[in-house]
Design an enzyme around this catalytic site. Structure first.
Site, PDB file in Angstrom:
ATOM      1  N   PHE A  17       0.855  -1.190   0.000  1.00 25.75           N
ATOM      2  CA  PHE A  17       0.000   0.000   0.000  1.00 25.75           C
ATOM      3  C   PHE A  17       0.887   1.235   0.000  1.00 25.75           C
ATOM      4  O   PHE A  17       2.092   1.150   0.190  1.00 25.75           O
ATOM      5  CB  PHE A  17      -0.952   0.015   1.211  1.00 25.75           C
ATOM      6  CG  PHE A  17      -0.270   0.194   2.537  1.00 25.75           C
ATOM      7  CD1 PHE A  17      -0.223   1.443   3.143  1.00 25.75           C
ATOM      8  CD2 PHE A  17       0.326  -0.884   3.186  1.00 25.75           C
ATOM      9  CE1 PHE A  17       0.411   1.609   4.368  1.00 25.75           C
ATOM     10  CE2 PHE A  17       0.962  -0.730   4.401  1.00 25.75           C
ATOM     11  CZ  PHE A  17       0.997   0.524   5.008  1.00 25.75           C
ATOM     12  N   ALA A  19       1.436   5.162   1.532  1.00 27.38           N
ATOM     13  CA  ALA A  19       1.121   6.201   2.514  1.00 27.38           C
ATOM     14  C   ALA A  19       2.228   7.242   2.445  1.00 27.38           C
ATOM     15  O   ALA A  19       3.399   6.907   2.280  1.00 27.38           O
ATOM     16  CB  ALA A  19       1.023   5.619   3.916  1.00 27.38           C
ATOM     17  N   HIS A  31      -7.065  26.898   6.810  1.00 22.94           N
ATOM     18  CA  HIS A  31      -6.908  26.800   8.258  1.00 22.94           C
ATOM     19  C   HIS A  31      -7.682  27.924   8.921  1.00 22.94           C
ATOM     20  O   HIS A  31      -8.181  28.823   8.263  1.00 22.94           O
ATOM     21  CB  HIS A  31      -5.434  26.858   8.656  1.00 22.94           C
ATOM     22  CG  HIS A  31      -4.820  28.218   8.486  1.00 22.94           C
ATOM     23  ND1 HIS A  31      -4.374  28.680   7.272  1.00 22.94           N
ATOM     24  CD2 HIS A  31      -4.587  29.207   9.376  1.00 22.94           C
ATOM     25  CE1 HIS A  31      -3.890  29.905   7.430  1.00 22.94           C
ATOM     26  NE2 HIS A  31      -4.012  30.254   8.699  1.00 22.94           N
ATOM     27  N   HIS A  37      -3.783  32.915  18.405  1.00 17.21           N
ATOM     28  CA  HIS A  37      -2.713  33.084  17.414  1.00 17.21           C
ATOM     29  C   HIS A  37      -1.973  34.411  17.644  1.00 17.21           C
ATOM     30  O   HIS A  37      -0.765  34.484  17.446  1.00 17.21           O
ATOM     31  CB  HIS A  37      -3.308  33.027  16.012  1.00 17.21           C
ATOM     32  CG  HIS A  37      -2.335  33.193  14.895  1.00 17.21           C
ATOM     33  ND1 HIS A  37      -1.156  32.487  14.806  1.00 17.21           N
ATOM     34  CD2 HIS A  37      -2.373  33.981  13.799  1.00 17.21           C
ATOM     35  CE1 HIS A  37      -0.510  32.845  13.717  1.00 17.21           C
ATOM     36  NE2 HIS A  37      -1.229  33.756  13.085  1.00 17.21           N
TER      37      HIS A  37
END
Length: 171
Positions: A17, A19, A31, A37
């Site tokens: 597989f 990844a 985001h 922040h």
């Protein structure tokens, strides 16, 4: 910020597989900036309830203006022009500014659009428009395609007063 890195950690032939591991600074891509922040002790992302993330969407489309002027800023006149055509911006809305700047992604040089003198040129908001949206229309959030709320001309001077304002009022 450092550019995105990508590493294959498992692959088909060896592992059966595939990844990959991606690493990028939290400020790149889609985001949210929580109040913490810019403000120590303010809400962090895990303290923002989902009800503040699933909102009615208002898109103020200024992509034609931004295409003609990289230093374009969204003004109160632009907001009121949108409202004249579509009605009052609803309380609790997410107001997004469409500039098509995202078409420059992932080229960081194109996103920042820095001239020979080191000045960044990309669109942003104006304080007058933001104050109207947050204080008069009581919106929940604003969004944009550029790397900052503040326009490039301001961020070049380390002026993040617009983002500081939004996060400072807990949005």
């Amino acid at each position: 910020f450092d550019p995105l890195t990508r590493k294959v950690i498992y692959d088909y032939d060896k592992d059966g597989f595939r990844a990959e591991m991606f690493c990028h600074v939290g400020q790149w891509g889609t985001h949210l900036d929580p109040p913490a922040h810019f403000h120590k002790g303010a809400r962090t992302a895990d303290k923002i309830p989902v009800t503040e993330m699933l909102l009615p969407l208002v898109v103020i489309d200024v992509h034609r203006q931004a295409a003609k002027d990289a230093d374009f800023v969204l003004t109160l006149k632009d907001v009121k022009g949108w409202e004249a055509k579509h009605g009052a911006i609803p309380k609790g809305a997410f107001v997004a500014m469409r500039t098509d700047w995202a078409k420059r992604w992932p080229d960081q040089n194109a996103m920042q659009n820095v001239d020979a003198q080191g000045t960044a040129h990309y669109p942003g908001w104006t304080m007058e428009a933001l104050k109207y949206l947050y204080e008069m229309r009581h919106i929940t959030a604003t969004g944009h395609e550029t790397t900052d709320t503040d326009p490039g001309l301001a961020t070049t001077k380390d002026d993040y007063s617009l983002e500081n304002y939004i996060l400072g009022i807990d949005h």
